[in-house]
Design a protein around this motif. Structure first.
Motif, PDB file in Angstrom:
ATOM      1  N   VAL A   1    -125.309  14.049 -58.733  1.00 35.81           N
ATOM      2  CA  VAL A   1    -124.670  14.906 -57.732  1.00 35.81           C
ATOM      3  C   VAL A   1    -123.523  14.134 -57.089  1.00 35.81           C
ATOM      4  CG1 VAL A   1    -124.952  16.153 -55.562  1.00 35.81           C
ATOM      5  CG2 VAL A   1    -126.790  16.183 -57.261  1.00 35.81           C
ATOM      6  N   ASP A   2    -122.305  14.546 -57.395  1.00 32.11           N
ATOM      7  CA  ASP A   2    -121.116  13.970 -56.751  1.00 32.11           C
ATOM      8  C   ASP A   2    -120.415  15.110 -56.024  1.00 32.11           C
ATOM      9  OD1 ASP A   2    -118.816  12.730 -55.942  1.00 32.11           O
ATOM     10  OD2 ASP A   2    -118.339  11.827 -57.873  1.00 32.11           O
ATOM     11  N   TRP A   3    -120.945  15.423 -54.836  1.00 37.71           N
ATOM     12  CA  TRP A   3    -120.387  16.537 -54.068  1.00 37.71           C
ATOM     13  C   TRP A   3    -118.925  16.281 -53.719  1.00 37.71           C
ATOM     14  CZ3 TRP A   3    -118.579  15.914 -49.025  1.00 37.71           C
ATOM     15  CH2 TRP A   3    -118.118  17.098 -48.416  1.00 37.71           C
ATOM     16  N   GLY A   4    -118.555  15.034 -53.411  1.00 35.13           N
ATOM     17  CA  GLY A   4    -117.191  14.738 -52.999  1.00 35.13           C
ATOM     18  C   GLY A   4    -116.176  15.106 -54.058  1.00 35.13           C
ATOM     19  N   ALA A   5    -116.442  14.701 -55.303  1.00 33.88           N
ATOM     20  CA  ALA A   5    -115.516  15.016 -56.393  1.00 33.88           C
ATOM     21  C   ALA A   5    -115.469  16.516 -56.646  1.00 33.88           C
ATOM     22  CB  ALA A   5    -115.919  14.276 -57.655  1.00 33.88           C
ATOM     23  N   TRP A   6    -116.638  17.162 -56.590  1.00 33.22           N
ATOM     24  CA  TRP A   6    -116.680  18.605 -56.836  1.00 33.22           C
ATOM     25  C   TRP A   6    -115.937  19.372 -55.751  1.00 33.22           C
ATOM     26  CZ3 TRP A   6    -119.071  22.213 -53.576  1.00 33.22           C
ATOM     27  CH2 TRP A   6    -119.050  23.534 -54.056  1.00 33.22           C
ATOM     28  N   SER A   7    -116.218  19.047 -54.482  1.00 29.49           N
ATOM     29  CA  SER A   7    -115.591  19.795 -53.388  1.00 29.49           C
ATOM     30  C   SER A   7    -114.080  19.591 -53.363  1.00 29.49           C
ATOM     31  CB  SER A   7    -116.195  19.382 -52.042  1.00 29.49           C
ATOM     32  OG  SER A   7    -115.958  18.012 -51.770  1.00 29.49           O
ATOM     33  N   GLY A   8    -113.627  18.384 -53.766  1.00 31.55           N
ATOM     34  CA  GLY A   8    -112.192  18.142 -53.807  1.00 31.55           C
ATOM     35  C   GLY A   8    -111.486  18.928 -54.888  1.00 31.55           C
ATOM     36  N   GLY A   9    -112.217  19.300 -55.937  1.00 31.44           N
ATOM     37  CA  GLY A   9    -111.609  20.036 -57.040  1.00 31.44           C
ATOM     38  C   GLY A   9    -111.893  21.527 -57.036  1.00 31.44           C
ATOM     39  N   ASP A  10    -112.799  21.975 -56.178  1.00 32.81           N
ATOM     40  CA  ASP A  10    -113.170  23.391 -56.130  1.00 32.81           C
ATOM     41  C   ASP A  10    -113.223  23.826 -54.669  1.00 32.81           C
ATOM     42  OD1 ASP A  10    -114.212  25.925 -56.351  1.00 32.81           O
ATOM     43  OD2 ASP A  10    -115.855  25.393 -57.704  1.00 32.81           O
ATOM     44  N   ALA A  11    -112.051  24.058 -54.094  1.00 35.32           N
ATOM     45  CA  ALA A  11    -111.976  24.399 -52.668  1.00 35.32           C
ATOM     46  C   ALA A  11    -112.710  25.703 -52.368  1.00 35.32           C
ATOM     47  CB  ALA A  11    -110.513  24.504 -52.241  1.00 35.32           C
ATOM     48  N   ALA A  12    -112.605  26.678 -53.265  1.00 35.78           N
ATOM     49  CA  ALA A  12    -113.279  27.955 -53.037  1.00 35.78           C
ATOM     50  C   ALA A  12    -114.798  27.783 -53.075  1.00 35.78           C
ATOM     51  CB  ALA A  12    -112.834  28.977 -54.073  1.00 35.78           C
ATOM     52  N   GLY A  13    -115.274  26.967 -54.016  1.00 34.78           N
ATOM     53  CA  GLY A  13    -116.713  26.707 -54.098  1.00 34.78           C
ATOM     54  C   GLY A  13    -117.226  25.998 -52.867  1.00 34.78           C
ATOM     55  N   GLN A  14    -116.482  25.002 -52.392  1.00 34.02           N
ATOM     56  CA  GLN A  14    -116.886  24.295 -51.182  1.00 34.02           C
ATOM     57  C   GLN A  14    -116.832  25.200 -49.963  1.00 34.02           C
ATOM     58  OE1 GLN A  14    -118.440  21.947 -50.064  1.00 34.02           O
ATOM     59  NE2 GLN A  14    -117.781  21.775 -47.944  1.00 34.02           N
ATOM     60  N   SER A  15    -115.858  26.086 -49.922  1.00 34.86           N
ATOM     61  CA  SER A  15    -115.785  27.050 -48.822  1.00 34.86           C
ATOM     62  C   SER A  15    -117.052  27.888 -48.768  1.00 34.86           C
ATOM     63  CB  SER A  15    -114.568  27.966 -49.005  1.00 34.86           C
ATOM     64  OG  SER A  15    -114.595  29.048 -48.106  1.00 34.86           O
ATOM     65  N   ALA A  16    -117.515  28.341 -49.940  1.00 26.45           N
ATOM     66  CA  ALA A  16    -118.730  29.158 -49.991  1.00 26.45           C
ATOM     67  C   ALA A  16    -119.945  28.361 -49.543  1.00 26.45           C
ATOM     68  CB  ALA A  16    -118.927  29.696 -51.407  1.00 26.45           C
TER      69      ALA A  16
ATOM     70  N   ALA B   1    -108.290  29.247 -49.772  1.00 28.98           N
ATOM     71  CA  ALA B   1    -109.521  28.459 -49.830  1.00 28.98           C
ATOM     72  C   ALA B   1    -109.307  27.054 -49.305  1.00 28.98           C
ATOM     73  CB  ALA B   1    -110.043  28.397 -51.264  1.00 28.98           C
ATOM     74  N   MET B   2    -108.113  26.520 -49.468  1.00 33.30           N
ATOM     75  CA  MET B   2    -107.830  25.173 -48.995  1.00 33.30           C
ATOM     76  C   MET B   2    -107.898  25.090 -47.474  1.00 33.30           C
ATOM     77  SD  MET B   2    -107.464  23.117 -51.492  1.00 33.30           S
ATOM     78  CE  MET B   2    -106.684  21.722 -50.661  1.00 33.30           C
ATOM     79  N   ASN B   3    -107.753  26.236 -46.810  1.00 36.29           N
ATOM     80  CA  ASN B   3    -107.827  26.234 -45.361  1.00 36.29           C
ATOM     81  C   ASN B   3    -109.234  25.925 -44.860  1.00 36.29           C
ATOM     82  OD1 ASN B   3    -105.132  26.889 -45.295  1.00 36.29           O
ATOM     83  ND2 ASN B   3    -105.483  29.084 -45.098  1.00 36.29           N
ATOM     84  N   GLU B   4    -110.203  25.897 -45.766  1.00 35.38           N
ATOM     85  CA  GLU B   4    -111.562  25.574 -45.367  1.00 35.38           C
ATOM     86  C   GLU B   4    -111.732  24.095 -45.078  1.00 35.38           C
ATOM     87  OE1 GLU B   4    -113.442  27.884 -44.464  1.00 35.38           O
ATOM     88  OE2 GLU B   4    -112.143  29.431 -45.273  1.00 35.38           O
ATOM     89  N   ALA B   5    -110.669  23.297 -45.234  1.00 34.88           N
ATOM     90  CA  ALA B   5    -110.708  21.939 -44.697  1.00 34.88           C
ATOM     91  C   ALA B   5    -110.912  21.997 -43.196  1.00 34.88           C
ATOM     92  CB  ALA B   5    -109.413  21.191 -45.024  1.00 34.88           C
ATOM     93  N   LEU B   6    -110.591  23.140 -42.610  1.00 34.57           N
ATOM     94  CA  LEU B   6    -110.789  23.392 -41.184  1.00 34.57           C
ATOM     95  C   LEU B   6    -111.547  24.710 -41.058  1.00 34.57           C
ATOM     96  CD1 LEU B   6    -109.928  22.218 -38.386  1.00 34.57           C
ATOM     97  CD2 LEU B   6    -108.055  23.867 -38.430  1.00 34.57           C
ATOM     98  N   THR B   7    -112.685  24.685 -40.362  1.00 31.87           N
ATOM     99  CA  THR B   7    -113.543  25.859 -40.297  1.00 31.87           C
ATOM    100  C   THR B   7    -114.043  26.071 -38.874  1.00 31.87           C
ATOM    101  OG1 THR B   7    -114.310  25.411 -42.556  1.00 31.87           O
ATOM    102  CG2 THR B   7    -115.609  26.952 -41.259  1.00 31.87           C
ATOM    103  N   LYS B   8    -113.992  27.304 -38.396  1.00 34.67           N
ATOM    104  CA  LYS B   8    -114.537  27.616 -37.074  1.00 34.67           C
ATOM    105  C   LYS B   8    -116.055  27.488 -37.112  1.00 34.67           C
ATOM    106  CE  LYS B   8    -110.741  30.832 -36.103  1.00 34.67           C
ATOM    107  NZ  LYS B   8    -110.364  32.236 -35.822  1.00 34.67           N
ATOM    108  N   ILE B   9    -116.621  27.058 -35.998  1.00 35.18           N
ATOM    109  CA  ILE B   9    -118.060  26.864 -35.942  1.00 35.18           C
ATOM    110  C   ILE B   9    -118.686  27.884 -35.000  1.00 35.18           C
ATOM    111  CG2 ILE B   9    -117.928  24.428 -36.522  1.00 35.18           C
ATOM    112  CD1 ILE B   9    -118.279  23.724 -33.619  1.00 35.18           C
TER     113      ILE B   9
END
Length: 326
Positions: free
Chosen positions: A264-279, A106-114
């Motif tokens: 809504v603090d998306w930054g804090a959430w996405s940094g702590g939930d890589a799988a959730g941010q990936s989705a 899930a951490m690989n979603e720091a980089l995503t194909k478009i």
């Protein structure tokens, strides 16, 4: 390569653009040739040392970028040279960026194909604003078709993303902003109604139209008027404080009309939930790919304009999103 350098905390005028050797991909790393880097209000806060995440100078600011993979290190199998990608990164204001992939997939979603139908400029401004509002409307609250959404600061990057996401969910959007130019941009994105709060009374006009949800990325003087305009069982969504002022509400305004106030603090959430941010990111990309979301093309500025652009962001002079082109 060229990159923006923040040598010490301070105003945008202290930034410099420097020339350095090209980056090399180490083990588990990918080098991206940056085609466009999104400019966000938080970038100006970061270089001033006023953001909740503190980067220690010297560093390169810039939190979202899009470009082409130019090198991959040992151990990288999911990306290849030539891939078109979008990335979240703390060093995006540069002609190259290095992304370190995590052991967790899930951490690989720091980089995503478009997708092929998404250009680099639009891709570079999706991560912060669109993911914030998708997260807000799907996980912090549930936006329902037919609801009326009042968007403050509607001509800015987060405001236009809010309009686009809300429209795609079947909501009706009331855009509020300080200039007619910003409201024109809001209408182009899909707003049904507009309020110029320098010439109209925000509370009176918004109450006439009816408000189920308020989205507030600016705070300041307009916040309480917007909350008072919100109707029965409404929701007030706090995104940020771009005006510089943090509102202080009487709590009886939440009690009245059974209103809810949601942070809504998306930054804090996405940094702590890589799988959730990936989705979330994949849902946003899918919605762009199939046409449900229609992000506007951002304004293009050269990397050397970084100081001017960030000062304009602080002064709330930018209309829509802006990308820096290395």
């Amino acid at each position: 390569m060229r990159r923006v350098l923040c040598s010490e905390y301070g105003p945008p005028s202290t930034l410099k653009v420097v020339d350095e050797p090209d980056l090399v991909a180490g083990i588990g790393q990918v080098v991206v040739d940056v085609a466009a880097a999104g400019v966000d209000y938080v970038d100006a806060l970061i270089i001033a040392g006023q953001y909740q995440v503190k980067l220690q100078p010297p560093f390169t600011p810039g939190t979202e970028l899009a470009g082409t993979v130019s090198a991959v290190g040992d151990g990288v199998e999911q990306f290849a040279v030539g891939d078109r990608v979008v990335a979240t990164n703390w060093a995006g204001f540069a002609s190259q960026a290095v992304i370190t992939l995590g052991e967790d997939a899930a951490m690989n979603e720091a980089l995503t194909k478009i997708p092929d139908n998404l250009d680099f400029d639009r891709a570079a401004v999706l991560t912060q604003s669109y993911c914030t509002m998708w997260f807000a409307f799907t996980q912090r609250m549930r936006l329902e078709p037919g609801q009326k959404v009042l968007v403050l600061g509607a001509g800015g990057g987060i405001g236009l993303a809010t309009i686009d996401v809300a429209r795609s969910f079947g909501a009706e959007v009331i855009a509020a902003a300080s200039t007619d130019e910003k409201l024109d941009a809001a209408r182009a994105e899909g707003a049904t109604h507009t309020i110029n709060y320098t010439t109209e009374d925000l509370k009176t006009r918004a109450k006439e139209l009816g408000v189920d949800v308020v989205v507030d990325p600016i705070g300041g003087d307009m916040a309480e008027a917007a909350l008072r305009a919100a109707g029965w069982m409404s929701t007030y969504v706090v995104i940020g404080f771009a005006s510089g002022g943090i509102p202080r509400f009487p709590l009886n305004l939440a009690l009245l009309n059974n209103r809810s106030i949601v942070g809504v603090d998306w930054g804090a959430w996405s940094g702590g939930d890589a799988a959730g941010q990936s989705a979330v990111l994949h849902e946003v990309m899918d919605a762009v790919s199939d046409g449900r979301l229609r992000p506007q093309a951002p304004h293009r500025r050269p990397l050397d304009d970084v100081s001017v652009v960030l000062q304009e962001a602080l002064d709330r002079q930018l209309v829509g999103k802006t990308v820096l082109i290395p």
